[in-house]
Write a protein that holds these residues in place. Structure first.
Motif, PDB file in Angstrom:
ATOM      1  N   ALA A  94       0.834  -1.212   0.000  1.00  9.16           N
ATOM      2  CA  ALA A  94       0.000   0.000   0.000  1.00  9.16           C
ATOM      3  C   ALA A  94       0.865   1.257   0.000  1.00  9.16           C
ATOM      4  N   ASP A  95       2.030   1.178   0.650  1.00 12.21           N
ATOM      5  CA  ASP A  95       2.920   2.339   0.767  1.00 12.21           C
ATOM      6  C   ASP A  95       3.998   2.384  -0.314  1.00 12.21           C
ATOM      7  N   ALA A  96       4.024   1.389  -1.193  1.00  8.22           N
ATOM      8  CA  ALA A  96       5.096   1.305  -2.183  1.00  8.22           C
ATOM      9  C   ALA A  96       4.999   2.403  -3.229  1.00  8.22           C
ATOM     10  N   GLU A  97       6.132   2.745  -3.807  1.00 12.29           N
ATOM     11  CA  GLU A  97       6.167   3.655  -4.945  1.00 12.29           C
ATOM     12  C   GLU A  97       5.618   2.900  -6.157  1.00 12.29           C
ATOM     13  N   ARG A  98       4.578   3.456  -6.786  1.00 13.63           N
ATOM     14  CA  ARG A  98       3.893   2.737  -7.857  1.00 13.63           C
ATOM     15  C   ARG A  98       4.839   2.331  -8.994  1.00 13.63           C
ATOM     16  N   SER A  99       5.697   3.227  -9.407  1.00 11.22           N
ATOM     17  CA  SER A  99       6.590   2.921 -10.527  1.00 11.22           C
ATOM     18  C   SER A  99       7.559   1.801 -10.162  1.00 11.22           C
ATOM     19  N   GLU A 100       8.011   1.787  -8.900  1.00 16.09           N
ATOM     20  CA  GLU A 100       8.911   0.734  -8.450  1.00 16.09           C
ATOM     21  C   GLU A 100       8.199  -0.609  -8.416  1.00 16.09           C
ATOM     22  N   LEU A 101       6.953  -0.618  -7.955  1.00 17.59           N
ATOM     23  CA  LEU A 101       6.163  -1.850  -7.921  1.00 17.59           C
ATOM     24  C   LEU A 101       5.926  -2.364  -9.334  1.00 17.59           C
ATOM     25  N   ALA A 102       5.584  -1.465 -10.246  1.00 18.10           N
ATOM     26  CA  ALA A 102       5.345  -1.868 -11.632  1.00 18.10           C
ATOM     27  C   ALA A 102       6.596  -2.491 -12.242  1.00 18.10           C
ATOM     28  N   GLU A 103       7.747  -1.875 -11.958  1.00 18.34           N
ATOM     29  CA  GLU A 103       9.001  -2.435 -12.474  1.00 18.34           C
ATOM     30  C   GLU A 103       9.284  -3.808 -11.882  1.00 18.34           C
ATOM     31  N   THR A 104       8.950  -3.986 -10.624  1.00 15.37           N
ATOM     32  CA  THR A 104       9.205  -5.243  -9.924  1.00 15.37           C
ATOM     33  C   THR A 104       8.417  -6.397 -10.523  1.00 15.37           C
ATOM     34  N   ILE A 105       7.193  -6.123 -10.953  1.00 17.91           N
ATOM     35  CA  ILE A 105       6.319  -7.195 -11.453  1.00 17.91           C
ATOM     36  C   ILE A 105       6.232  -7.208 -12.977  1.00 17.91           C
ATOM     37  N   SER A 106       7.162  -6.573 -13.644  1.00 19.48           N
ATOM     38  CA  SER A 106       7.071  -6.385 -15.092  1.00 19.48           C
ATOM     39  C   SER A 106       6.993  -7.691 -15.870  1.00 19.48           C
ATOM     40  N   SER A 107       7.570  -8.767 -15.346  1.00 20.79           N
ATOM     41  CA  SER A 107       7.565 -10.028 -16.091  1.00 20.79           C
ATOM     42  C   SER A 107       6.154 -10.605 -16.232  1.00 20.79           C
ATOM     43  N   ALA A 108       5.219 -10.151 -15.402  1.00 17.87           N
ATOM     44  CA  ALA A 108       3.858 -10.684 -15.449  1.00 17.87           C
ATOM     45  C   ALA A 108       3.015 -10.035 -16.541  1.00 17.87           C
ATOM     46  N   GLY A 109       3.516  -8.993 -17.183  1.00 16.00           N
ATOM     47  CA  GLY A 109       2.735  -8.306 -18.204  1.00 16.00           C
ATOM     48  C   GLY A 109       1.666  -7.416 -17.584  1.00 16.00           C
ATOM     49  N   LEU A 110       1.183  -6.449 -18.353  1.00 19.24           N
ATOM     50  CA  LEU A 110       0.164  -5.499 -17.874  1.00 19.24           C
ATOM     51  C   LEU A 110       0.557  -4.937 -16.507  1.00 19.24           C
ATOM     52  N   TYR A 111       1.842  -4.676 -16.344  1.00 17.44           N
ATOM     53  CA  TYR A 111       2.355  -4.362 -15.014  1.00 17.44           C
ATOM     54  C   TYR A 111       1.868  -3.019 -14.466  1.00 17.44           C
ATOM     55  N   ASN A 112       1.589  -2.047 -15.340  1.00 16.86           N
ATOM     56  CA  ASN A 112       1.054  -0.783 -14.833  1.00 16.86           C
ATOM     57  C   ASN A 112      -0.346  -0.981 -14.261  1.00 16.86           C
ATOM     58  N   LYS A 114      -1.692  -3.898 -13.273  1.00 18.07           N
ATOM     59  CA  LYS A 114      -1.663  -4.809 -12.129  1.00 18.07           C
ATOM     60  C   LYS A 114      -1.091  -4.148 -10.887  1.00 18.07           C
ATOM     61  N   SER A 115      -0.097  -3.281 -11.052  1.00 15.41           N
ATOM     62  CA  SER A 115       0.462  -2.593  -9.887  1.00 15.41           C
ATOM     63  C   SER A 115      -0.585  -1.679  -9.255  1.00 15.41           C
ATOM     64  N   LYS A 116      -1.421  -1.056 -10.078  1.00 16.01           N
ATOM     65  CA  LYS A 116      -2.491  -0.204  -9.555  1.00 16.01           C
ATOM     66  C   LYS A 116      -3.515  -1.024  -8.795  1.00 16.01           C
ATOM     67  N   VAL A 117      -3.921  -2.161  -9.370  1.00 14.89           N
ATOM     68  CA  VAL A 117      -4.895  -3.035  -8.707  1.00 14.89           C
ATOM     69  C   VAL A 117      -4.342  -3.555  -7.385  1.00 14.89           C
ATOM     70  N   ILE A 118      -3.094  -4.009  -7.400  1.00 18.27           N
ATOM     71  CA  ILE A 118      -2.485  -4.550  -6.183  1.00 18.27           C
ATOM     72  C   ILE A 118      -2.434  -3.494  -5.092  1.00 18.27           C
ATOM     73  N   GLN A 119      -2.066  -2.274  -5.441  1.00 17.62           N
ATOM     74  CA  GLN A 119      -2.009  -1.225  -4.424  1.00 17.62           C
ATOM     75  C   GLN A 119      -3.394  -0.871  -3.889  1.00 17.62           C
ATOM     76  N   GLN A 120      -4.390  -0.846  -4.757  1.00 16.81           N
ATOM     77  CA  GLN A 120      -5.748  -0.553  -4.302  1.00 16.81           C
ATOM     78  C   GLN A 120      -6.257  -1.646  -3.365  1.00 16.81           C
ATOM     79  N   VAL A 121      -5.993  -2.891  -3.728  1.00 21.27           N
ATOM     80  CA  VAL A 121      -6.409  -4.016  -2.886  1.00 21.27           C
ATOM     81  C   VAL A 121      -5.665  -3.970  -1.555  1.00 21.27           C
TER      82      VAL A 121
END
Length: 268
Positions: A94-112, A114-121
């Motif tokens: 919840a507190d993560a930097e969105r761009s850093e989270l997106a970069e972290t999960i980039s191998s999963a595709g649709l990372y921007n 998915k990072s938004k959904v994960i942070q909202q959840v």
């Protein structure tokens, strides 16, 4: 057929995680859907389910949306390495930097996305439950219908994701998640109507397969779909005897005489 790459016990918890064991006897099957699952039980692993942390399982399933396990697994591992640590995973995400989270999960595709959904959840879990551990308790202990409703109310969480959390984290019997393989196969077999959507296929399967076999039916059907009943080149297309389910399948949308394969809904 490729060698089954799955471990003897499911990565989502195994026998210690609240899953149920089941016997598989095709001679005792009460419905055609149960017969299919019983035959899969003779062919594939027989796992128990449950035991995964509820929030981590939710995140893992979000990462797997619209991608393969091969792509989503590294993303999950990288996310846990960066944000798991000694603290609470939901709070960290919840507190993560969105761009850093997106970069972290980039191998999963649709990372921007998915990072938004994960942070909202994550933010909702922290706000409403306080921690990942408290949310896990909710998933395990409350009525499945209530848990499912809460999960479906979260942005970016659909029926399959909700059902996977109930199965793999909660160890709930009677839950048969429907992914693209399950949706295709049971309509192609004629067990569900050709035009049935994912939810309608789920209702058919959960109504016709005993509760203790549903979780296994989900994972084994996926394996069967990868090895035999693929979307474009099912085994029966060239050789009916190549498919272990040929005698109980209606081959809806599969035309061996012409080599054509269409979605079952296109046969209506």
């Amino acid at each position: 057929m490729t060698e089954d790459p799955e471990p003897a016990e499911n990565i989502s918890g195994g026998t210690a995680g609240g899953g149920q064991t089941a016997s598989f006897d095709p001679d005792e099957s009460a419905t055609r859907a149960e017969l299919v699952v019983d035959r899969l039980g003779e062919r594939y692993w027989q796992k128990a389910y449950g035991g995964r942390d509820g929030f981590e399982c939710l995140v893992r399933t979000i990462l797997s949306q619209n991608t393969s396990d091969k792509a989503s697994q590294p993303a999950h591992d990288a996310l846990i390495d960066r944000y798991g640590g000694d603290g609470d995973l939901a709070v960290s995400l919840a507190d993560a930097e969105r761009s850093e989270l997106a970069e972290t999960i980039s191998s999963a595709g649709l990372y921007n996305q998915k990072s938004k959904v994960i942070q909202q959840v994550a933010a909702r879990v922290v706000e409403e439950y306080g921690s990942s551990e408290a949310f896990d308790g909710f998933v395990r202990e409350e009525l499945p219908a209530e848990v499912r409703d809460v999960l479906l109310d979260m942005h970016g969480v659909g029926p399959k994701t909700a059902d996977c959390v109930l199965l793999f984290a909660g160890g709930r019997g009677g839950v048969f998640p429907v992914d693209t393989h399950v949706h295709r196969i049971y309509r192609r077999m004629g067990i569900a109507p050709p035009v049935a959507d994912h939810e309608e296929v789920r209702e058919v399967l959960e109504g016709e397969v005993p509760a203790e076999k549903c979780g296994f039916g989900h994972t084994a059907t996926i394996q069967f779909g990868r090895e035999f009943c693929t979307a474009r080149k099912p085994a029966c297309l060239e050789d009916p005897d190549a498919c272990p389910m040929a005698d109980v399948c209606d081959q809806v949308g599969v035309y061996p005489d012409t080599g054509e394969v269409v979605d079952p809904s296109d046969t209506e």
